[in-house]
Design a protein around this motif. Structure first.
Motif, PDB file in Angstrom:
ATOM      1  N   THR A 180      25.943  25.563  36.283  1.00 26.45           N
ATOM      2  CA  THR A 180      27.190  25.021  36.833  1.00 26.45           C
ATOM      3  C   THR A 180      27.318  23.539  36.536  1.00 26.45           C
TER       4      THR A 180
ATOM      5  N   PRO B  36      34.550  32.559  41.925  1.00 27.47           N
ATOM      6  CA  PRO B  36      34.144  31.168  42.153  1.00 27.47           C
ATOM      7  C   PRO B  36      34.118  30.762  43.620  1.00 27.47           C
TER       8      PRO B  36
ATOM      9  N   PRO C 127      34.011  27.825  35.874  1.00 28.28           N
ATOM     10  CA  PRO C 127      33.190  28.978  36.257  1.00 28.28           C
ATOM     11  C   PRO C 127      32.926  29.933  35.095  1.00 28.28           C
TER      12      PRO C 127
END
Length: 563
Positions: free
Chosen positions: A419, A91, A398
């Motif tokens: 996302t 991430p 994530p």
């Protein structure tokens, strides 16, 4: 808090006139509105999943007449099980923090809401992946079984040839046959991938993970029984192993006497069902310092507790075939991912797991969300158990972003769309977690309304007493402790008052309900509006559009997403 008068009265064995007289002596004011039995939650929206998955979710929900949250949550966890620890995500731009998309989840609802049937669609996809893997290897498995039949006869023949050569004095030929005998190995047929594990011992699970290190999925129909089993004193080590398996990258060992050493590295996804009373009682005990206060409950990130549908219609039609095909193709694509091709490794990686990264826009989105999220956690104004639950979202977002990106078939780094949608999942799931922890910390709020409505119809010539209510066996009110707490909440809000009864022995408490309770309850219900489908943050792009992500509370920025 309202003052509830406690007055000493005449003996407990009283007639109807005495009950009415004492009720008239009480002074009443307008009661406060009762807290919601269940705090509001965000409703599931189709944009939370790619259309190739979301269409099947909508189809299942309509045919089952169940909340779409149930099949949606189970599909997301099943997708995590298929990917497992074969592929992860980093991430951060420069940090070596690795997240594998391992998820635990559950659905909460009354028995009539078809929780288990609604989640079977996800299980069927995993069964299909397993069956497809067996079919692909069936020819090799058949050949291995034939070789296993021939192996004993080949050994006998070589042993005979060795004896014959030695009798002739031909040592060189005997040695050649002996070498051939040594080369004969036990035939090991290829093992197709297993994903699903039902309730099994931890030793068996670790053994299976050793053969299937990509990860497995543990389906537990009744999670309450499974978790209570782990509460037993003799299950302390087992519980710790499960806590480690949630991480997805830990090496776990079991050294049980009599079984030898078992070692495996893998991840286990978990999914099951809860009834509201079972889950809240368990979480309530964990919050109060019970054995469950070790983070096991907080690992159920994908926990959904939707509102129960108020209506039901009979739907008798075939499933949407196109939606079924798209769903199957999506799961097959996840199963066939070449992790080495789509991921990357570098010299800093110690886990040996290929990983992906966010693209530039997605990285900005995640960084902004994570900054706000971590500040909220460190502000110190959240209940400890709820804070622990939300802390798991740092890896959940994530993980979901990676799964949605892969399921949508997009190439390259994890996209801003995936996302953004993962952040929306976090908002949606947080509202459901708020419901869980609010009810668990104050279970009486769930019983106050139903109890009040029952007490309004209580016979006027009968005193209302805690022990009598508990004996009635009403839902959630079978213990005097819960009844006492619920009556205290009603008294605090001005709906009830208690009166101490001096019987000459142990004092007794009688309860009286506000004389105009029925009218006030009706007025409050008329003024109450239904839960909105979303939080005030209405703008959402998801997989069907584009938009603006706004971070709630004391968020620091708005991030525009260009897709």
């Amino acid at each position: 808090m309202r003052d509830t008068p406690e007055i000493e009265t005449l003996p407990a064995h009283i007639d109807a006139d005495e009950v009415e007289r004492r009720a008239r002596e009480l002074e009443w004011s307008d009661p406060d509105e009762l807290p919601d039995e269940l705090p509001t939650v965000m409703a599931y929206r189709s944009e939370l999943l790619p259309r190739s998955v979301g269409a099947a979710v909508d189809d299942i929900a309509e045919r089952m007449q169940c909340p779409p949250d149930y099949p949606a949550a189970s599909m997301l966890v099943a997708m995590a099980a298929v990917v497992g620890c074969r592929l992860g995500i980093r991430p951060r731009r420069y940090d070596d923090w690795l997240v594998v998309p391992n998820l635990w989840g559950c659905v909460v609802g009354r028995p009539s809401l078809k929780k288990t049937p609604a989640t079977k669609g996800a299980e069927r996809q995993l069964r299909h992946i397993e069956a497809r893997a067996r079919e692909a290897l069936q020819s090799d498995i058949d050949d291995a079984e034939l070789d296993a039949v021939l192996l004993p006869e080949q050994r006998k023949l070589l042993e005979q040839q060795i004896k014959a050569a030695l009798k002739k004095g031909d040592e060189e030929t005997a040695r050649n046959h002996a070498a051939a005998l040594q080369d004969l190995q036990e035939v090991q047929p290829p093992e197709p991938r297993r994903i699903i594990a039902k309730e099994c011992s931890i030793q068996k699970l670790i053994e299976m993970l050793g053969r299937h290190p990509g990860g497995m999925m543990l389906f537990v129909d009744e999670l309450l029984g499974w978790m209570r089993k782990l509460d037993r004193d003799d299950q302390g080590g087992v519980r710790q192993i499960y806590l480690s398996l949630w991480n997805g990258t830990e090496v776990v060992n079991d050294d049980t006497i009599g079984r030898g050493e078992l070692t495996a590295r893998g991840c286990v996804s978990l999914f099951g069902c809860f009834t509201p009373g079972g889950l809240t009682s368990y979480v309530s005990a964990a919050i109060r310092g019970g054995r469950g206060d070790d983070g096991l409950v907080q690992r159920l990130q994908i926990c959904v507790w939707p509102d129960s549908p108020k209506d039901y219609k009979s739907v008798d039609r075939w499933p949407d075939n196109q939606a079924k095909i798209q769903l199957r193709e999506t799961f097959e694509r996840l199963a066939d991912i070449d992790a080495q091709a789509v991921g990357e490794l570098d010299r800093y990686d110690e886990d040996g797991i290929p990983f992906m990264r966010f693209d530039a826009d997605a990285q900005g989105l995640f960084d902004a969300w994570d900054l706000n999220h971590q500040r909220r956690l460190r502000a110190g104004d959240l209940p400890e158990a709820f804070e622990s639950h939300l802390s798991k979202y740092a890896s959940m977002v994530p993980s979901i972003a990676l799964l949605l990106h892969l399921a949508s078939g997009d190439e390259g780094a994890v996209s801003a769309t995936a996302t953004q949608t993962a952040i929306r999942w976090a908002e949606y799931l947080e509202s459901h977690a708020q419901r869980l922890y609010a009810v668990a910390t104050s279970p009486q709020r769930q019983h106050a309304g139903p109890l009040l409505r029952r007490l309004i119809d209580w016979p006027k010539d009968k005193p209302i007493r805690t022990s009598v209510i508990a004996k009635r066996g009403w839902s959630g009110l079978a213990s005097t402790e819960v009844v006492d707490e619920t009556l205290a909440l009603l008294a605090e809000a001005g709906w009830a008052q208690s009166v101490r009864v001096n019987t000459g022995g142990r004092p007794t408490t009688d309860w009286f309900v506000h004389p105009d309770a029925a009218n006030f309850l009706q007025n409050y219900q008329r003024e109450t509006t239904k839960t909105p489908e979303t939080t005030p943050n209405e703008t959402f792009g998801g997989f069907d559009g584009s938009g603006l992500v706004r971070f709630p509370d004391n968020g620091v920025c708005d991030v525009e997403v260009i897709v």
